[in-house]
Design an enzyme around this catalytic site. Structure first.
Site, PDB file in Angstrom:
ATOM      1  N   GLU A  99      -8.315 -34.447 -31.837  1.00 46.89           N
ATOM      2  CA  GLU A  99      -8.478 -35.845 -31.427  1.00 46.89           C
ATOM      3  C   GLU A  99      -9.425 -35.927 -30.239  1.00 46.89           C
ATOM      4  O   GLU A  99      -9.436 -35.030 -29.396  1.00 46.89           O
ATOM      5  CB  GLU A  99      -7.121 -36.403 -30.981  1.00 46.89           C
ATOM      6  CG  GLU A  99      -6.282 -37.014 -32.090  1.00 46.89           C
ATOM      7  CD  GLU A  99      -6.678 -38.456 -32.396  1.00 46.89           C
ATOM      8  OE1 GLU A  99      -7.801 -38.865 -32.070  1.00 46.89           O
ATOM      9  OE2 GLU A  99      -5.831 -39.151 -32.987  1.00 46.89           O
ATOM     10  N   ASP A 100     -10.185 -37.005 -30.170  1.00 48.14           N
ATOM     11  CA  ASP A 100     -11.014 -37.227 -28.983  1.00 48.14           C
ATOM     12  C   ASP A 100     -10.164 -37.647 -27.794  1.00 48.14           C
ATOM     13  O   ASP A 100     -10.336 -37.162 -26.690  1.00 48.14           O
ATOM     14  CB  ASP A 100     -12.098 -38.289 -29.276  1.00 48.14           C
ATOM     15  CG  ASP A 100     -11.518 -39.563 -29.892  1.00 48.14           C
ATOM     16  OD1 ASP A 100     -10.335 -39.558 -30.306  1.00 48.14           O
ATOM     17  OD2 ASP A 100     -12.250 -40.567 -29.963  1.00 48.14           O
ATOM     18  N   ASP A 103      -4.151 -41.941 -26.285  1.00 47.08           N
ATOM     19  CA  ASP A 103      -3.897 -43.026 -25.336  1.00 47.08           C
ATOM     20  C   ASP A 103      -2.407 -43.388 -25.423  1.00 47.08           C
ATOM     21  O   ASP A 103      -1.577 -42.755 -24.798  1.00 47.08           O
ATOM     22  CB  ASP A 103      -4.837 -44.176 -25.713  1.00 47.08           C
ATOM     23  CG  ASP A 103      -4.785 -45.342 -24.755  1.00 47.08           C
ATOM     24  OD1 ASP A 103      -4.188 -45.214 -23.685  1.00 47.08           O
ATOM     25  OD2 ASP A 103      -5.360 -46.409 -25.072  1.00 47.08           O
ATOM     26  N   GLY A 105      -0.600 -43.000 -28.105  1.00 47.28           N
ATOM     27  CA  GLY A 105       0.028 -42.026 -28.999  1.00 47.28           C
ATOM     28  C   GLY A 105       0.371 -42.590 -30.371  1.00 47.28           C
ATOM     29  O   GLY A 105       0.890 -41.877 -31.223  1.00 47.28           O
ATOM     30  N   LYS A 131      -4.312 -39.676 -21.774  1.00 48.12           N
ATOM     31  CA  LYS A 131      -3.942 -40.643 -20.731  1.00 48.12           C
ATOM     32  C   LYS A 131      -2.422 -40.621 -20.570  1.00 48.12           C
ATOM     33  O   LYS A 131      -1.710 -41.366 -21.265  1.00 48.12           O
ATOM     34  CB  LYS A 131      -4.414 -42.055 -21.129  1.00 48.12           C
ATOM     35  CG  LYS A 131      -5.927 -42.224 -21.207  1.00 48.12           C
ATOM     36  CD  LYS A 131      -6.272 -43.653 -21.571  1.00 48.12           C
ATOM     37  CE  LYS A 131      -7.750 -43.869 -21.741  1.00 48.12           C
ATOM     38  NZ  LYS A 131      -8.068 -45.197 -22.299  1.00 48.12           N
ATOM     39  N   PHE A 152     -10.593 -47.281 -19.491  1.00 50.04           N
ATOM     40  CA  PHE A 152     -11.410 -47.163 -20.700  1.00 50.04           C
ATOM     41  C   PHE A 152     -12.583 -46.213 -20.445  1.00 50.04           C
ATOM     42  O   PHE A 152     -13.282 -46.337 -19.445  1.00 50.04           O
ATOM     43  CB  PHE A 152     -11.917 -48.540 -21.132  1.00 50.04           C
ATOM     44  CG  PHE A 152     -12.510 -48.520 -22.499  1.00 50.04           C
ATOM     45  CD1 PHE A 152     -11.699 -48.549 -23.621  1.00 50.04           C
ATOM     46  CD2 PHE A 152     -13.890 -48.433 -22.674  1.00 50.04           C
ATOM     47  CE1 PHE A 152     -12.244 -48.500 -24.899  1.00 50.04           C
ATOM     48  CE2 PHE A 152     -14.448 -48.384 -23.941  1.00 50.04           C
ATOM     49  CZ  PHE A 152     -13.616 -48.417 -25.053  1.00 50.04           C
ATOM     50  N   ASP A 159     -16.734 -44.481 -27.936  1.00 52.90           N
ATOM     51  CA  ASP A 159     -17.621 -45.646 -27.916  1.00 52.90           C
ATOM     52  C   ASP A 159     -17.015 -46.856 -27.243  1.00 52.90           C
ATOM     53  O   ASP A 159     -15.800 -46.980 -27.106  1.00 52.90           O
ATOM     54  CB  ASP A 159     -17.958 -46.052 -29.358  1.00 52.90           C
ATOM     55  CG  ASP A 159     -16.758 -46.704 -30.043  1.00 52.90           C
ATOM     56  OD1 ASP A 159     -15.701 -46.054 -30.142  1.00 52.90           O
ATOM     57  OD2 ASP A 159     -16.866 -47.880 -30.446  1.00 52.90           O
ATOM     58  N   ARG A 165     -21.480 -43.216 -27.984  1.00 54.00           N
ATOM     59  CA  ARG A 165     -20.982 -41.954 -28.562  1.00 54.00           C
ATOM     60  C   ARG A 165     -21.904 -40.775 -28.275  1.00 54.00           C
ATOM     61  O   ARG A 165     -21.473 -39.640 -28.198  1.00 54.00           O
ATOM     62  CB  ARG A 165     -20.825 -42.078 -30.087  1.00 54.00           C
ATOM     63  CG  ARG A 165     -19.777 -43.074 -30.534  1.00 54.00           C
ATOM     64  CD  ARG A 165     -19.515 -42.917 -32.035  1.00 54.00           C
ATOM     65  NE  ARG A 165     -18.818 -44.057 -32.611  1.00 54.00           N
ATOM     66  CZ  ARG A 165     -17.502 -44.254 -32.574  1.00 54.00           C
ATOM     67  NH1 ARG A 165     -16.731 -43.370 -31.977  1.00 54.00           N
ATOM     68  NH2 ARG A 165     -16.952 -45.320 -33.133  1.00 54.00           N
TER      69      ARG A 165
HETATM   70  P1  IMP Z   1      -3.756 -44.395 -29.397  1.00 55.91           P
HETATM   71  O1  IMP Z   1      -3.315 -44.618 -30.808  1.00 55.91           O
HETATM   72  O2  IMP Z   1      -3.345 -45.535 -28.485  1.00 55.91           O
HETATM   73  O3  IMP Z   1      -3.345 -43.053 -28.820  1.00 55.91           O
HETATM   74  O4  IMP Z   1      -5.326 -44.488 -29.343  1.00 55.91           O
HETATM   75  C1  IMP Z   1      -6.108 -43.609 -29.991  1.00 55.91           C
HETATM   76  C2  IMP Z   1      -7.444 -44.205 -30.353  1.00 55.91           C
HETATM   77  O5  IMP Z   1      -7.805 -45.349 -29.581  1.00 55.91           O
HETATM   78  C3  IMP Z   1      -8.494 -43.169 -30.072  1.00 55.91           C
HETATM   79  O6  IMP Z   1      -8.675 -42.278 -31.167  1.00 55.91           O
HETATM   80  C4  IMP Z   1      -9.710 -44.020 -29.773  1.00 55.91           C
HETATM   81  O7  IMP Z   1     -10.366 -44.347 -30.966  1.00 55.91           O
HETATM   82  C5  IMP Z   1      -9.156 -45.273 -29.159  1.00 55.91           C
HETATM   83  N1  IMP Z   1      -9.215 -45.224 -27.689  1.00 55.91           N
HETATM   84  C6  IMP Z   1      -8.165 -45.133 -26.835  1.00 55.91           C
HETATM   85  N2  IMP Z   1      -8.579 -45.117 -25.555  1.00 55.91           N
HETATM   86  C7  IMP Z   1      -9.934 -45.179 -25.593  1.00 55.91           C
HETATM   87  C8  IMP Z   1     -10.968 -45.185 -24.557  1.00 55.91           C
HETATM   88  O8  IMP Z   1     -10.723 -45.126 -23.341  1.00 55.91           O
HETATM   89  N3  IMP Z   1     -12.246 -45.252 -25.015  1.00 55.91           N
HETATM   90  C9  IMP Z   1     -12.583 -45.314 -26.327  1.00 55.91           C
HETATM   91  N4  IMP Z   1     -11.659 -45.308 -27.318  1.00 55.91           N
HETATM   92  C10 IMP Z   1     -10.346 -45.244 -26.938  1.00 55.91           C
END
Ligand code: IMP
Length: 175
Positions: A99-100, A103, A105, A131, A152, A159, A165
């Site tokens: 995963e990049d 956040d 989860g 995070k 962010f 992106d 990106r």
């Molecule tokens: P989660 O499901 O809340 O953990 O979020 C995961 C997805 O939200 C990531 O794979 C990103 O695509 C996007 N995302 C969350 N935080 C950021 C950020 O700070 N910048 C860009 N994309 C984000």
């Protein structure tokens, strides 16, 4: 500093720091000697991290790119998460999710649900960015590049409205 659609972003992690961190993660993963692993890279954000990470792994591995999409089902059950792009038969396989960023989860827990249904043998997770203050998942994250504040960020695959990106460093949104 970078400006995208009138938003200002400032550099927080350099390309050199990213590379060092990826070398560390690759060593951690390689030293586990996981049997015949499949690296499951979650598009779009992880494409650069994945390509740098897998080149530092010193064992035979498979690499697959997947996307998690939500679509509105035909019934009134609402949004259903779907895994797109999986070619390999992953039953009884050892999976390493790439995963990049993790956040809240939510994405990770959806992916776990899907993979468990597919009867994989084991699941480990590697993420470049994490995070901790936003994370409300229960799944432990095995390999983390950087823990960052809940701001962010863009660059190195990530992106803002599809822009950013290609940036080699990671930048955070300035207040
Ligand atoms: P989660 O499901 O809340 O953990 O979020 C995961 C997805 O939200 C990531 O794979 C990103 O695509 C996007 N995302 C969350 N935080 C950021 C950020 O700070 N910048 C860009 N994309 C984000």
């Amino acid at each position: 500093m970078i400006k995208i659609n009138n938003k200002i972003f400032e550099k927080i992690i350099s390309d050199v720091e990213i590379e060092n961190s990826i070398s560390r993660i690759a060593n951690e993963i390689s030293s586990l000697k996981v049997e015949n692993p499949i690296f499951l890279c979650v598009l779009n954000g992880s494409f650069i991290f994945a390509s740098d990470l897998v080149r530092k792994i010193n064992q035979n591995i498979e690499v697959s790119f997947v996307k998690i999409s939500s679509y509105i089902g035909t019934k009134s059950t609402g949004a259903v998460k779907e895994l797109i792009g999986l070619k390999n038969d992953i039953k009884k396989r050892n999976i390493i999710i790439v995963e990049d960023i993790v956040d809240t989860g939510t994405t990770l827990s959806e992916l776990f649900k899907i993979l468990k249904k597919l009867e994989v043998k084991s699941i480990r997770t590697a993420t470049l960015l994490y995070k901790p203050d936003s994370y409300h998942g229960k799944i432990p994250i095995d390999f983390i590049g950087f823990s960052i504040p809940s701001r962010f960020v863009i660059g190195y695959g990530l992106d803002y409205d599809e822009i950013g990106r290609n940036l080699p460093h990671i930048y955070k949104l300035k207040h």
